[in-house]
Design a protein around this motif. Sequence first.
Motif, PDB file in Angstrom:
ATOM      1  N   THR A 101       0.812  -1.221   0.000  1.00 18.00           N
ATOM      2  CA  THR A 101       0.000   0.000   0.000  1.00 18.00           C
ATOM      3  C   THR A 101       0.845   1.271   0.000  1.00 18.00           C
ATOM      4  O   THR A 101       0.304   2.366  -0.170  1.00 18.00           O
ATOM      5  CB  THR A 101      -0.934   0.035   1.226  1.00 18.00           C
ATOM      6  N   PHE A 102       2.158   1.151   0.187  1.00 20.90           N
ATOM      7  CA  PHE A 102       3.010   2.337   0.283  1.00 20.90           C
ATOM      8  C   PHE A 102       3.450   2.802  -1.101  1.00 20.90           C
ATOM      9  O   PHE A 102       3.507   2.003  -2.047  1.00 20.90           O
ATOM     10  CB  PHE A 102       4.224   2.042   1.174  1.00 20.90           C
ATOM     11  N   PRO A 103       3.753   4.107  -1.244  1.00 21.31           N
ATOM     12  CA  PRO A 103       4.125   4.643  -2.556  1.00 21.31           C
ATOM     13  C   PRO A 103       5.283   3.876  -3.190  1.00 21.31           C
ATOM     14  O   PRO A 103       6.280   3.584  -2.543  1.00 21.31           O
ATOM     15  CB  PRO A 103       4.543   6.092  -2.221  1.00 21.31           C
ATOM     16  N   GLY A 104       5.099   3.539  -4.464  1.00 25.99           N
ATOM     17  CA  GLY A 104       6.134   2.871  -5.218  1.00 25.99           C
ATOM     18  C   GLY A 104       6.238   1.379  -4.985  1.00 25.99           C
ATOM     19  O   GLY A 104       7.105   0.719  -5.584  1.00 25.99           O
ATOM     20  N   MET A 105       5.361   0.802  -4.130  1.00 29.02           N
ATOM     21  CA  MET A 105       5.523  -0.608  -3.759  1.00 29.02           C
ATOM     22  C   MET A 105       4.576  -1.552  -4.509  1.00 29.02           C
ATOM     23  O   MET A 105       4.840  -2.747  -4.588  1.00 29.02           O
ATOM     24  CB  MET A 105       5.317  -0.774  -2.253  1.00 29.02           C
ATOM     25  N   ARG A 106       3.502  -1.039  -5.041  1.00 27.21           N
ATOM     26  CA  ARG A 106       2.525  -1.911  -5.722  1.00 27.21           C
ATOM     27  C   ARG A 106       3.174  -2.714  -6.839  1.00 27.21           C
ATOM     28  O   ARG A 106       2.884  -3.900  -7.031  1.00 27.21           O
ATOM     29  CB  ARG A 106       1.385  -1.037  -6.258  1.00 27.21           C
ATOM     30  N   GLU A 107       4.095  -2.100  -7.584  1.00 26.49           N
ATOM     31  CA  GLU A 107       4.673  -2.753  -8.752  1.00 26.49           C
ATOM     32  C   GLU A 107       5.903  -3.595  -8.442  1.00 26.49           C
ATOM     33  O   GLU A 107       6.432  -4.266  -9.327  1.00 26.49           O
ATOM     34  CB  GLU A 107       5.039  -1.710  -9.817  1.00 26.49           C
ATOM     35  N   ARG A 108       6.361  -3.587  -7.179  1.00 28.25           N
ATOM     36  CA  ARG A 108       7.578  -4.342  -6.861  1.00 28.25           C
ATOM     37  C   ARG A 108       7.382  -5.334  -5.711  1.00 28.25           C
ATOM     38  O   ARG A 108       8.342  -5.937  -5.269  1.00 28.25           O
ATOM     39  CB  ARG A 108       8.714  -3.378  -6.517  1.00 28.25           C
ATOM     40  N   THR A 109       6.142  -5.495  -5.242  1.00 27.78           N
ATOM     41  CA  THR A 109       5.883  -6.321  -4.064  1.00 27.78           C
ATOM     42  C   THR A 109       5.033  -7.541  -4.396  1.00 27.78           C
ATOM     43  O   THR A 109       3.993  -7.427  -5.050  1.00 27.78           O
ATOM     44  CB  THR A 109       5.173  -5.502  -2.974  1.00 27.78           C
ATOM     45  N   VAL A 110       5.487  -8.704  -3.917  1.00 24.62           N
ATOM     46  CA  VAL A 110       4.698  -9.934  -3.949  1.00 24.62           C
ATOM     47  C   VAL A 110       4.177 -10.155  -2.530  1.00 24.62           C
ATOM     48  O   VAL A 110       4.956 -10.363  -1.596  1.00 24.62           O
ATOM     49  CB  VAL A 110       5.545 -11.141  -4.390  1.00 24.62           C
ATOM     50  N   THR A 111       2.871 -10.086  -2.366  1.00 25.44           N
ATOM     51  CA  THR A 111       2.251 -10.253  -1.054  1.00 25.44           C
ATOM     52  C   THR A 111       1.714 -11.677  -0.922  1.00 25.44           C
ATOM     53  O   THR A 111       0.995 -12.156  -1.798  1.00 25.44           O
ATOM     54  CB  THR A 111       1.100  -9.245  -0.870  1.00 25.44           C
ATOM     55  N   ILE A 112       2.072 -12.330   0.180  1.00 17.30           N
ATOM     56  CA  ILE A 112       1.676 -13.718   0.403  1.00 17.30           C
ATOM     57  C   ILE A 112       0.644 -13.788   1.526  1.00 17.30           C
ATOM     58  O   ILE A 112       0.833 -13.210   2.599  1.00 17.30           O
ATOM     59  CB  ILE A 112       2.895 -14.580   0.776  1.00 17.30           C
ATOM     60  N   GLY A 113      -0.452 -14.495   1.256  1.00 18.88           N
ATOM     61  CA  GLY A 113      -1.492 -14.726   2.252  1.00 18.88           C
ATOM     62  C   GLY A 113      -1.787 -16.207   2.357  1.00 18.88           C
ATOM     63  O   GLY A 113      -1.318 -17.017   1.559  1.00 18.88           O
ATOM     64  N   SER A 114      -2.598 -16.576   3.346  1.00 19.39           N
ATOM     65  CA  SER A 114      -2.889 -17.986   3.575  1.00 19.39           C
ATOM     66  C   SER A 114      -4.175 -18.142   4.361  1.00 19.39           C
ATOM     67  O   SER A 114      -4.529 -17.298   5.182  1.00 19.39           O
ATOM     68  CB  SER A 114      -1.732 -18.646   4.340  1.00 19.39           C
ATOM     69  N   ALA A 115      -4.863 -19.250   4.091  1.00 17.38           N
ATOM     70  CA  ALA A 115      -6.086 -19.555   4.831  1.00 17.38           C
ATOM     71  C   ALA A 115      -5.810 -20.274   6.137  1.00 17.38           C
ATOM     72  O   ALA A 115      -6.607 -20.205   7.065  1.00 17.38           O
ATOM     73  CB  ALA A 115      -7.013 -20.407   3.964  1.00 17.38           C
ATOM     74  N   GLY A 116      -4.700 -20.982   6.220  1.00 14.88           N
ATOM     75  CA  GLY A 116      -4.452 -21.867   7.353  1.00 14.88           C
ATOM     76  C   GLY A 116      -4.496 -21.166   8.690  1.00 14.88           C
ATOM     77  O   GLY A 116      -5.148 -21.629   9.636  1.00 14.88           O
ATOM     78  N   LYS A 117      -3.786 -20.048   8.820  1.00 14.70           N
ATOM     79  CA  LYS A 117      -3.686 -19.370  10.107  1.00 14.70           C
ATOM     80  C   LYS A 117      -4.958 -18.597  10.446  1.00 14.70           C
ATOM     81  O   LYS A 117      -5.329 -18.463  11.607  1.00 14.70           O
ATOM     82  CB  LYS A 117      -2.485 -18.412  10.101  1.00 14.70           C
ATOM     83  N   THR A 118      -5.643 -18.083   9.432  1.00 16.39           N
ATOM     84  CA  THR A 118      -6.821 -17.252   9.679  1.00 16.39           C
ATOM     85  C   THR A 118      -8.065 -18.080   9.981  1.00 16.39           C
ATOM     86  O   THR A 118      -8.908 -17.656  10.781  1.00 16.39           O
ATOM     87  CB  THR A 118      -7.090 -16.346   8.463  1.00 16.39           C
ATOM     88  N   PHE A 119      -8.167 -19.259   9.370  1.00 19.20           N
ATOM     89  CA  PHE A 119      -9.392 -20.044   9.507  1.00 19.20           C
ATOM     90  C   PHE A 119      -9.177 -21.377  10.223  1.00 19.20           C
ATOM     91  O   PHE A 119     -10.097 -22.180  10.335  1.00 19.20           O
ATOM     92  CB  PHE A 119     -10.017 -20.282   8.131  1.00 19.20           C
ATOM     93  N   SER A 120      -7.950 -21.626  10.693  1.00 11.40           N
ATOM     94  CA  SER A 120      -7.643 -22.825  11.486  1.00 11.40           C
ATOM     95  C   SER A 120      -7.895 -24.119  10.723  1.00 11.40           C
ATOM     96  O   SER A 120      -8.400 -25.101  11.286  1.00 11.40           O
ATOM     97  CB  SER A 120      -8.439 -22.816  12.801  1.00 11.40           C
ATOM     98  N   PHE A 121      -7.513 -24.108   9.450  1.00 12.16           N
ATOM     99  CA  PHE A 121      -7.498 -25.325   8.642  1.00 12.16           C
ATOM    100  C   PHE A 121      -6.113 -25.451   8.009  1.00 12.16           C
ATOM    101  O   PHE A 121      -5.959 -25.377   6.791  1.00 12.16           O
ATOM    102  CB  PHE A 121      -8.585 -25.291   7.564  1.00 12.16           C
ATOM    103  N   THR A 122      -5.111 -25.632   8.841  1.00  7.12           N
ATOM    104  CA  THR A 122      -3.735 -25.624   8.343  1.00  7.12           C
ATOM    105  C   THR A 122      -3.451 -26.793   7.408  1.00  7.12           C
ATOM    106  O   THR A 122      -2.592 -26.691   6.521  1.00  7.12           O
ATOM    107  CB  THR A 122      -2.732 -25.641   9.508  1.00  7.12           C
ATOM    108  N   GLY A 123      -4.160 -27.917   7.581  1.00  7.22           N
ATOM    109  CA  GLY A 123      -3.919 -29.083   6.745  1.00  7.22           C
ATOM    110  C   GLY A 123      -4.407 -28.935   5.322  1.00  7.22           C
ATOM    111  O   GLY A 123      -4.035 -29.726   4.454  1.00  7.22           O
ATOM    112  N   TRP A 124      -5.226 -27.931   5.059  1.00  5.42           N
ATOM    113  CA  TRP A 124      -5.728 -27.744   3.695  1.00  5.42           C
ATOM    114  C   TRP A 124      -4.664 -27.183   2.764  1.00  5.42           C
ATOM    115  O   TRP A 124      -4.731 -27.371   1.565  1.00  5.42           O
ATOM    116  CB  TRP A 124      -6.936 -26.811   3.712  1.00  5.42           C
ATOM    117  N   LYS A 125      -3.705 -26.458   3.319  1.00  7.92           N
ATOM    118  CA  LYS A 125      -2.601 -25.887   2.545  1.00  7.92           C
ATOM    119  C   LYS A 125      -3.111 -25.066   1.357  1.00  7.92           C
ATOM    120  O   LYS A 125      -2.843 -25.352   0.190  1.00  7.92           O
ATOM    121  CB  LYS A 125      -1.656 -26.985   2.068  1.00  7.92           C
ATOM    122  N   VAL A 126      -3.849 -24.013   1.668  1.00  7.36           N
ATOM    123  CA  VAL A 126      -4.315 -23.085   0.646  1.00  7.36           C
ATOM    124  C   VAL A 126      -3.704 -21.716   0.924  1.00  7.36           C
ATOM    125  O   VAL A 126      -3.991 -21.094   1.954  1.00  7.36           O
ATOM    126  CB  VAL A 126      -5.854 -22.974   0.622  1.00  7.36           C
ATOM    127  N   GLY A 127      -2.852 -21.273   0.032  1.00  8.67           N
ATOM    128  CA  GLY A 127      -2.251 -19.951   0.130  1.00  8.67           C
ATOM    129  C   GLY A 127      -2.415 -19.212  -1.174  1.00  8.67           C
ATOM    130  O   GLY A 127      -3.011 -19.726  -2.136  1.00  8.67           O
TER     131      GLY A 127
END
Length: 396
Positions: free
Chosen positions: A227-253
């Motif tokens: 979200t910071f200036p100049g970062m949208r075009e140079r940043t790879v953001t990684i998210g995951s379902a495991g930690k947020t929804f407590s289904f770590t065995g599903w391995k969905v990122g």
Amino acid sequence: MAGMTSSARPLLNRRLAEFGTTIFAEMSALALRTGSINLGQGFPDTDGPEEVREAAVRALRDGRGNQYPPGPGVPELRAAVAAHQERRYGLVHDPDTEVLVTAGATEAIAAALLALVEPGDEVVAFEPYYDSYAACIAMAGGTRVPVTLRPHEGSFRLDLDELRAAVTDRTRLLLINTPHNPTGTVLTRAELTAIAELAVERDLLVVTDEVYEHLVFDEAEHIPLATFPGMRERTVTIGSAGKTFSFTGWKVGWITANGPLVSAVRTAKQYLTYVSAGPFQYAVAEALQLPDSYFDGFRTDLRRKRDLLGDGLRAAGFEVYQPQGTYFITTDITPFGEKDAYAFCRALPERCGVVAIPNSVFYDDPDAGRSQVRFTFCKKDDVLQKAADRLRRLAS
């Protein structure tokens, strides 16, 4: 003789020679062998929302995802990820070209580094770091350059001068983790601003591991670096379902980034798993659309668990570094007159019937974290209370 191999060259690729069995596998096996409470590996001991689990069952029964899903991920999940990023952070992504579904965040990290790093490139990462970071940098042929988060006034902090000094003409990429595992540090707006300015000034790519984005406590705030200036075009953001929804065995990122970055990472990812977790992708798409009350309640519950275990650790005699995020607490064992966290953790099951993780394995310089031990608090209240009671044996 048939089947024999030459002893002149080791079987294991030299890039991975320094890596053995992960500490999580070792300590989880120790927990099973001794019947101890496992507060080492970070996985919940209860499943996530029933409606999300039922969504997976429904997808299985309806035949959605039982065969190979699309390489980039099912359209429903990519659209849900894009909607989540826009609703939460104002980041607008095209779900067709700027979202990629992965086999958990660990594959996302591997694919990003394999795609973006060439032999000889330097990758700056905060230590202590999640153990796959070092292995993935090595597999890509990069050179990891650690910047150490150090204890300061009860928590771990980043030294921005040390970060700037770590960047050289050979630096290709910054690998950022916030909220940070294992220390629980959440980078501040001022720190993120400085990191963004450095990345723009030195024309660096950035990979940000934000899997604990919904687990920030007290006054801390998660702000994506993109979200910071100049970062949208140079940043790879990684998210995951495991930690947020407590289904770590599903391995969905997933990753979100601009089109050229996603295309590069997808090129590497397609030769790793290609696709995975078909029916679960549909369920996670529904999970991301849960109301804010779910995310607020989840965060409140984990904060309470943090305090429950933290109080027990203090009562047992540990020095406790209060985490601002994640579901881990880092402690120091020097109040017990001990300095070797690995030896401490190997002996702890016999002493107290509890398993923890020595932070020293997350450092390039083990001396930097030699006396630190990490516990997880994403467990049932009675498990945390029983562990705290057992650990009080140390106080006597």
